[in-house]
Design a protein around this motif. Structure first.
Motif, PDB file in Angstrom:
ATOM      1  N   ALA A   1       1.066  -1.358   0.191  1.00 46.21           N
ATOM      2  CA  ALA A   1      -0.152   0.241   0.215  1.00 46.21           C
ATOM      3  C   ALA A   1       0.495   1.121  -0.143  1.00 46.21           C
ATOM      4  O   ALA A   1       2.061   1.266  -0.221  1.00 46.21           O
ATOM      5  N   SER A   2       0.382   2.066  -0.290  1.00 46.15           N
ATOM      6  CA  SER A   2       0.593   3.279  -0.294  1.00 46.15           C
ATOM      7  C   SER A   2       1.897   3.952   1.052  1.00 46.15           C
ATOM      8  O   SER A   2       2.748   4.802   1.285  1.00 46.15           O
ATOM      9  N   THR A   3       1.824   3.112   2.889  1.00 49.35           N
ATOM     10  CA  THR A   3       2.446   3.228   3.306  1.00 49.35           C
ATOM     11  C   THR A   3       3.219   2.150   3.720  1.00 49.35           C
ATOM     12  O   THR A   3       4.056   2.444   4.606  1.00 49.35           O
ATOM     13  N   GLY A   4       4.130   1.490   2.388  1.00 47.74           N
ATOM     14  CA  GLY A   4       4.373  -0.171   2.571  1.00 47.74           C
ATOM     15  C   GLY A   4       3.900  -0.921   2.400  1.00 47.74           C
ATOM     16  O   GLY A   4       2.971  -1.525   2.329  1.00 47.74           O
ATOM     17  N   THR A   5       4.818  -2.613   2.674  1.00 51.45           N
ATOM     18  CA  THR A   5       4.284  -3.282   2.281  1.00 51.45           C
ATOM     19  C   THR A   5       3.981  -4.360   3.930  1.00 51.45           C
ATOM     20  O   THR A   5       4.769  -4.032   4.597  1.00 51.45           O
TER      21      THR A   5
ATOM     22  N   ALA B   1       0.006   4.789  -9.686  1.00 50.04           N
ATOM     23  CA  ALA B   1       0.497   5.795  -9.433  1.00 50.04           C
ATOM     24  C   ALA B   1       0.879   6.571  -7.837  1.00 50.04           C
ATOM     25  O   ALA B   1       1.485   6.629  -7.513  1.00 50.04           O
ATOM     26  N   ASN B   2       0.322   5.573  -6.943  1.00 54.78           N
ATOM     27  CA  ASN B   2       0.448   6.123  -5.648  1.00 54.78           C
ATOM     28  C   ASN B   2       0.724   4.359  -4.792  1.00 54.78           C
ATOM     29  O   ASN B   2       0.897   4.814  -3.678  1.00 54.78           O
TER      30      ASN B   2
ATOM     31  N   ASN C   1       5.340   7.448 -13.933  1.00 58.22           N
ATOM     32  CA  ASN C   1       4.632   7.889 -12.464  1.00 58.22           C
ATOM     33  C   ASN C   1       4.728   6.812 -11.410  1.00 58.22           C
ATOM     34  O   ASN C   1       3.419   6.794 -10.715  1.00 58.22           O
ATOM     35  N   GLY C   2       5.196   5.578 -11.848  1.00 55.83           N
ATOM     36  CA  GLY C   2       5.457   4.485 -11.287  1.00 55.83           C
ATOM     37  C   GLY C   2       3.785   2.961 -11.024  1.00 55.83           C
ATOM     38  O   GLY C   2       3.938   2.544 -10.677  1.00 55.83           O
TER      39      GLY C   2
END
Length: 361
Positions: free
Chosen positions: A24-28, A88-89, A147-148
């Motif tokens: 997620a946007s906060t990491g694995t 992209a996030n 953009n990833g």
């Protein structure tokens, strides 16, 4: 030590697995493990608080059943791939499934919803069928844009040098454009590959390793034309950093894990030798100056049992990536014991440690 939850009808007590991180946007925050004995899936979660403590639980879904493959038909190493599809996030809520023996492709969406792995959508016409074969000498190379976001994927067959580019992953196309990729080399051994990305999270190259002679090549991407790849030889080899002889037989001896810095650039590649347990760090992999290979003091079999040296063994890696893109560590899964261990600080050789992951009770 944390071991993967068993699945019903296990059959062969030692078979390879495939792992998929859920990012997620906060990491694995967790990862899934597909058992290639019969298609069962386990999820290892509760890792965000402490990478050394996790929970393994069996999911009700069976991926072989989903794709119409008999649960008694065990798959071999590199016959099946599972790769995350990023938005992209930095979110990876979907995954790409490829069966290299048939060319079959599917998407799994809504990863980890409830007690399931994900919702399947099958891509029409088996898009990788033109190069499908049962020898398992494949690499699935995922391509991300500036953009990833994941844009496409290359399936590369090292035996013949043939490859196809699959376009349309950003929209999960079910009728994708398939383009041949010319002029790729043939390899004499098992192929290992690592994605290299820029500060924009864009895939710029792949580091491709021939497991038989240890030679390394860069597959440099043409960012304007995805089907064009330039190949250049690396001045380095895995040998003599690793021993030429393997004490433990393995159908996939070397594992290569890209190590990202806080600016998303791939700074290093971390290597694990499943045959002898040795580890090494290829430093400054994207630097214009000559990269260096450094053997590390940590050995995988200092924490895993080694009394099964005649049994083929595979190791699967799952990067632990933070919210800013930095690779903080690497989880490793052993095919024989189904145990999970963790490499902390892989980018800092003096601080790199290897420890067992224990159950989070």
């Amino acid at each position: 030590m944390l071991t993967l939850s068993p699945v019903a009808g296990q059959g062969d007590s030692n078979a390879p697995v495939v792992a998929l991180p859920r990012t997620a946007s906060t990491g694995t925050d967790s990862f899934f493990v597909l058992d290639l004995r019969n298609g069962g899936v386990a999820r290892v979660d509760q890792l965000r608080r402490d990478a050394l403590k996790g929970r393994s639980r069996r999911l009700t879904q069976n991926l072989f059943q989903d794709i119409g493959r008999p649960q008694t038909s065990a798959a071999t190493t590199n016959e099946i791939f599972l790769r995350p599809i990023y938005d992209a996030n930095r979110n990876a809520r979907s995954a790409l499934f490829v069966e290299t023996s048939t060319g079959y492709v599917a998407y799994f969406e809504q990863l980890g919803k409830g007690s399931t792995f994900g919702r399947i959508s099958t891509v029409i016409n088996r898009p990788f069928a033109p190069i499908a074969v049962g020898d398992g000498r494949f690499a699935l190379l995922m391509k991300r844009g500036s953009n990833g976001r994941t844009e496409g994927a290359y399936l590369y067959h090292a035996t013949t040098g043939r490859a196809l580019y699959f376009d349309g992953l950003a929209k999960l196309e079910i009728d994708p454009t398939m383009t041949p990729v010319p002029n790729l080399p043939t390899l004499s051994g098992q192929v290992t590959a690592a994605e290299l990305q820029s500060v924009d999270e864009e895939t710029v190259a792949f580091l491709v390793v021939d497991g038989s002679d240890g030679s390394m090549r860069y597959f440099d991407l043409n960012l304007d034309r995805a089907s064009r790849i330039s190949v250049r030889e690396s001045p380095l080899s895995l040998f003599p950093t690793f021993d030429t002889e393997s004490k433990n037989p393995s159908p996939q001896r070397f594992i290569a894990v890209p190590v990202q810095g806080s600016d998303d650039n791939t700074e290093h590649v971390f290597f694990v030798d499943a045959g002898n347990g040795d580890t090494a760090l290829l430093e400054n992999v994207n630097n214009a100056s000559r990269p260096t290979m450094r053997k590390l003091s940590i050995n995988l079999y200092s924490v895993l049992r080694t009394d099964v040296a005649t049994t083929p063994r595979t190791i699967v890696a799952v990067p632990n990536v933070s919210g800013n893109g930095t690779t903080n560590g690497i989880w490793l899964i052993d095919s024989i014991t189904r145990a999970v261990v963790y490499i902390q600080d892989p980018a800092t050789p003096g601080d790199t440690t290897l420890r067992r992951v224990t159950p989070d009770n």
